[in-house]
Design an enzyme around this catalytic site. Structure first.
Site, PDB file in Angstrom:
ATOM      1  N   SER A 172       0.270  11.768 -53.528  1.00  0.00           N
ATOM      2  CA  SER A 172      -1.164  11.923 -53.320  1.00  0.00           C
ATOM      3  C   SER A 172      -1.927  11.800 -54.642  1.00  0.00           C
ATOM      4  O   SER A 172      -1.841  10.789 -55.320  1.00  0.00           O
ATOM      5  CB  SER A 172      -1.445  13.265 -52.627  1.00  0.00           C
ATOM      6  OG  SER A 172      -2.794  13.382 -52.252  1.00  0.00           O
ATOM      7  N   ASP A 196       1.603   7.830 -50.686  1.00  0.00           N
ATOM      8  CA  ASP A 196       0.269   7.930 -50.113  1.00  0.00           C
ATOM      9  C   ASP A 196      -0.742   8.388 -51.173  1.00  0.00           C
ATOM     10  O   ASP A 196      -1.295   9.492 -51.109  1.00  0.00           O
ATOM     11  CB  ASP A 196       0.225   8.892 -48.916  1.00  0.00           C
ATOM     12  CG  ASP A 196      -0.887   8.502 -47.942  1.00  0.00           C
ATOM     13  OD1 ASP A 196      -1.119   7.302 -47.771  1.00  0.00           O
ATOM     14  OD2 ASP A 196      -1.527   9.393 -47.371  1.00  0.00           O
ATOM     15  N   HIS A 267      -0.418  12.276 -43.903  1.00  0.00           N
ATOM     16  CA  HIS A 267      -0.451  12.151 -45.358  1.00  0.00           C
ATOM     17  C   HIS A 267       0.927  12.386 -45.968  1.00  0.00           C
ATOM     18  O   HIS A 267       1.353  11.654 -46.872  1.00  0.00           O
ATOM     19  CB  HIS A 267      -1.464  13.142 -45.909  1.00  0.00           C
ATOM     20  CG  HIS A 267      -1.800  12.953 -47.355  1.00  0.00           C
ATOM     21  ND1 HIS A 267      -1.987  11.719 -47.942  1.00  0.00           N
ATOM     22  CD2 HIS A 267      -2.011  13.870 -48.358  1.00  0.00           C
ATOM     23  CE1 HIS A 267      -2.304  11.870 -49.220  1.00  0.00           C
ATOM     24  NE2 HIS A 267      -2.301  13.157 -49.493  1.00  0.00           N
TER      25      HIS A 267
END
Length: 458
Positions: A172, A196, A267
């Site tokens: 992330s 991601d 996610h």
């Protein structure tokens, strides 16, 4: 000094002193194992916790018990007690935003998966104190975290580590932290993998401020939530968009214990797929294509841009790409299942029908033992050839039956449907199999048709 900082410092000193006394050959006890930090909303409000970064080290010699790792670990007096091996490659794990201030529970699992796959040093970057609660403020911190990491990398260089031996794995927001570290070293870092990469406040950012292909010699990324928490644009040499990069199978009906877990299911799927790929139980292969829509319509079924070798998720060098120079910002698409090992077979279904008087609908089922894959095709009067991609749990050679059903009812007045041919093929073709075809089929409404195949797996 706040009590929390004192306790962390005390733990560090205890580990160092005890290691010197007992020597590196003696197994560490649970009390000596280092761990990532936690913080609370009350502590955040009371002290406005400043950015603190600590590093943990895991190797095959201490795979279950992390060591605190810092610049002092490289001094002559500390090198004997540190498990860091300068001659081995180093994986650097960087977590992302921590909305609730808790330590990421997946870090040890990822580190151990990396160590099972390769004999390396795994350095975990713990910046929970600066990554929690207010996202906009956390984004302001990420470059400072990268700067601190760069200091450590410089120290490791001075002790003989080469920049190309570092592989950063950022989750992330951690992917952009890794990207900025790469920027600071002018793209000479060996590899960066973004799981991601974060989207909010980065989708329109300049390449200097986010992960991009110039940040390392090779950059790969996995996208699983590009319509919400993840970024929707390519950020690497290869970008794997799983199931289109948005909604992941199994997340819509997730049974997470908390609403927070449910929200981040898409996610975090990138992380779980990546860890599964490290186990090597089955290949996760991406197909280059302009868009997910084109991919699902069967317009992209090979990897000609890579001279026939399709990129794979995991640790293989450059994801298995051998062409040079490596194309940049290439979108790759693949379908996955809802649970580990997440692998799925891409089956291309091609249906050719005789001209229709009216619109119709056909249900197609592929059967294997107790497993089945289903797809409904809307047939139009002006179209005679239809192509679509199905995700199937087993290979083409294991499919034993195909079923067709004319499902048109009140809204679809077409009676009989004459299908000139229905063909199935798997891509990418690993076994060079010929398509399986059945010709000249008449389907009446309410009368399902089926055909059994001879299984030819060998």
């Amino acid at each position: 000094m706040p009590r929390k900082q004192k306790s962390v410092l005390l733990c560090v000193l205890t580990v160092c002193i005890t290691s010197l006394v007992v020597g590196v050959e003696e197994k560490q006890t649970d009390e000596e194992c280092a761990d990532l930090n936690n913080t609370t909303w009350q502590e955040y409000r009371r002290h406005r916790v400043k950015l603190q970064v600590q590093y943990l080290l895991l190797t095959r010699r201490n795979i279950d018990c992390a060591q605190v790792f810092n610049q002092e670990s490289l001094t002559e007096t500390q090198q004997q007690s540190s498990y860091f091996n300068i001659s081995r490659p180093t994986k650097v794990i960087i977590h992302g935003y921590r909305a609730l201030g808790s330590k990421p529970s997946w870090v040890k699992q990822l580190a151990q998966a990396l160590l099972r796959a390769q004999d390396v040093n795994v350095v975990v970057v713990d910046w929970v104190y600066g990554a929690s609660f207010a996202y906009n403020l956390v984004v302001e911190n990420y470059k400072d975290v990268a700067l601190q990491i760069s200091v450590l990398i410089n120290q490791l260089q001075e002790h003989g580590c080469k920049l190309e031996s570092f592989h950063f794995i950022g989750v992330s927001l951690g992917a952009h932290v890794a990207g900025f570290v790469g920027t600071l070293f002018e793209g000479k870092i060996g590899r960066i993998t973004g799981l991601d990469p974060a989207g909010p406040m980065f989708k329109g950012a300049d390449t200097y401020d986010r992960l991009d292909p110039s940040d390392a010699q090779f950059v790969d990324a996995i996208h699983t939530d590009s319509d919400y928490f993840g970024i929707s644009i390519p950020v690497g040499h290869v970008d794997f968009f799983l199931n289109g990069g948005k909604d992941q199978t199994g997340c819509a009906r997730s049974r997470f214990a908390s609403m927070y877990g449910y929200v981040i299911c898409d996610h975090m799927r990138a992380l779980h797929v990546y860890m599964s790929a490290l186990n090597g139980s089955c290949p996760l292969v991406g197909i280059p294509c302009y868009s997910y829509e084109d991919f699902m319509k069967g317009r992209c079924v090979d990897c000609a841009i890579y001279k026939g070798t399709c990129p794979t998720v995991g640790l293989s060098e450059n994801c298995g790409i051998t062409v040079s120079p490596i194309p940049r910002e290439q979108k790759l698409f693949l379908l996955t299942s809802s649970s580990p090992p997440f692998c799925s077979h891409h089956i291309l279904l091609q249906l050719e029908v005789s001209p229709l008087d009216k619109s119709a609908e056909v249900e197609v089922k592929l059967m294997t033992d107790n497993l089945g894959t289903e797809r409904r095709l809307r047939l139009q009067r002006d179209t005679t050839v239809y192509r679509t991609v199905l995700s199937h749990p087993v290979a083409l050679c294991e499919i034993y039956s195909i079923q067709l059903k004319n499902t048109g009812a009140r809204f679809y007045r077409q009676g009989d449907i004459h299908i000139k041919s229905v063909c199935l093929s798997e891509f990418p073709s690993l076994r060079r199999e010929e398509p399986i075809c059945v010709n000249n089929i008449n389907i009446r409404r309410g009368a399902p048709w089926s055909h059994d195949f001879v299984q030819v797996c060998g």
